[in-house]
Design an enzyme around this catalytic site. Structure first.
Site, PDB file in Angstrom:
ATOM      1  N   CYS A 138       0.834  -1.215   0.000  1.00  0.00           N
ATOM      2  CA  CYS A 138       0.000   0.000   0.000  1.00  0.00           C
ATOM      3  C   CYS A 138       0.863   1.258   0.000  1.00  0.00           C
ATOM      4  O   CYS A 138       0.537   2.252  -0.660  1.00  0.00           O
ATOM      5  CB  CYS A 138      -0.886   0.046   1.240  1.00  0.00           C
ATOM      6  SG  CYS A 138      -2.023  -1.318   1.345  1.00  0.00           S
TER       7      CYS A 138
HETATM    8  C1  BEZ Z   1       0.575  -4.675   1.922  1.00  0.00           C
HETATM    9  O1  BEZ Z   1       0.099  -3.620   1.527  1.00  0.00           O
HETATM   10  O2  BEZ Z   1       1.763  -4.924   1.798  1.00  0.00           O
HETATM   11  C2  BEZ Z   1      -0.320  -5.697   2.588  1.00  0.00           C
HETATM   12  C3  BEZ Z   1      -1.509  -5.308   3.155  1.00  0.00           C
HETATM   13  C4  BEZ Z   1      -2.304  -6.247   3.789  1.00  0.00           C
HETATM   14  C5  BEZ Z   1      -1.917  -7.562   3.833  1.00  0.00           C
HETATM   15  C6  BEZ Z   1      -0.722  -7.954   3.224  1.00  0.00           C
HETATM   16  C7  BEZ Z   1       0.082  -7.012   2.610  1.00  0.00           C
END
Ligand code: BEZ
Length: 210
Positions: A45
């Site tokens: 994200c």
């Molecule tokens: C991420 O954005 O890296 C992420 C978010 C939720 C679960 C796994 C990864």
């Protein structure tokens, strides 16, 4: 319930990193790319928000506003924004909704039963100035979205709204487009003066009209 393409995007009020908004008022006459994040302080994200911020000039050219959402508090968002700006070397130039009550995630059908249940999935909605959802897609938590593809689809949607054409597979700006099947052969010369190539009765290609 997931929101279907062509459905009216529901209005909502939200607190964001740039103040409170009413979605319809905030979006005004612009297109919107509304993209959701499972949680703050997550690596994928963080890169996605940085990429969207970096692409602001491209979104501006197309009259598109970006709006992020993550299921965490405004206090967490404020700290996360600092991390995003530092690691991605950008200024966060669009609002991110704090949906800690999950009201908007539920309204837009973003909570996925097969993913971690307290998180929103990685959804994207492209919403036009009439507040219609023109595209939605959802990625798994571990895969970051392709913002070049989002820009490409916005180009295709805006072109198809302007010119009564559709875009073939893998189309990018400048390539031939498909004349819509409701256009008769008689109408083609006036609508598509650059000419056209007829492959069969329903597949007629013309150079990009504008
Ligand atoms: C991420 O954005 O890296 C992420 C978010 C939720 C679960 C796994 C990864």
């Amino acid at each position: 319930m997931a929101i279907k393409v062509d459905a009216l995007a529901p209005n909502f009020k939200a607190k964001t990193t740039q103040g409170d908004i009413d979605f319809y008022e905030w979006s005004g006459d612009s297109w919107v790319i509304f993209f959701t994040h499972p949680a703050d302080f997550t690596p994928v994200c963080t890169t996605e928000l940085g990429t969207a911020a970096r692409l602001k000039p491209e979104f501006d050219k197309r009259n598109v506003k970006s709006l992020g959402l993550s299921i965490d508090s405004l206090e967490d968002h404020a700290l996360w924004v600092k991390d995003i700006e530092e690691t991605q070397r950008v200024t966060m130039n669009f609002p991110v909704i704090a949906d800690d009550e999950r009201e908007i995630s539920i309204l837009y059908g973003m909570l996925h039963p097969f993913e971690m249940s307290n998180m929103a999935v990685r959804s994207v909605f492209v919403i036009d100035p009439n507040k219609r959802v023109r595209l939605s897609f959802t990625y798994p938590l571990s895969i970051g979205r392709n913002f070049t593809e989002i820009l490409r689809v916005i180009d295709a949607l805006q072109l198809s709204d302007r010119c009564q054409v559709s875009t073939p597979a893998d189309w990018v700006q400048g390539e031939d487009v498909v004349i819509n099947t409701n256009i008769s052969e008689d109408e083609i010369p006036a609508l598509f003066p650059k000419g056209y190539k007829k492959l069969n009765d329903y597949l007629r290609l013309t150079p990009q009209p504008d």
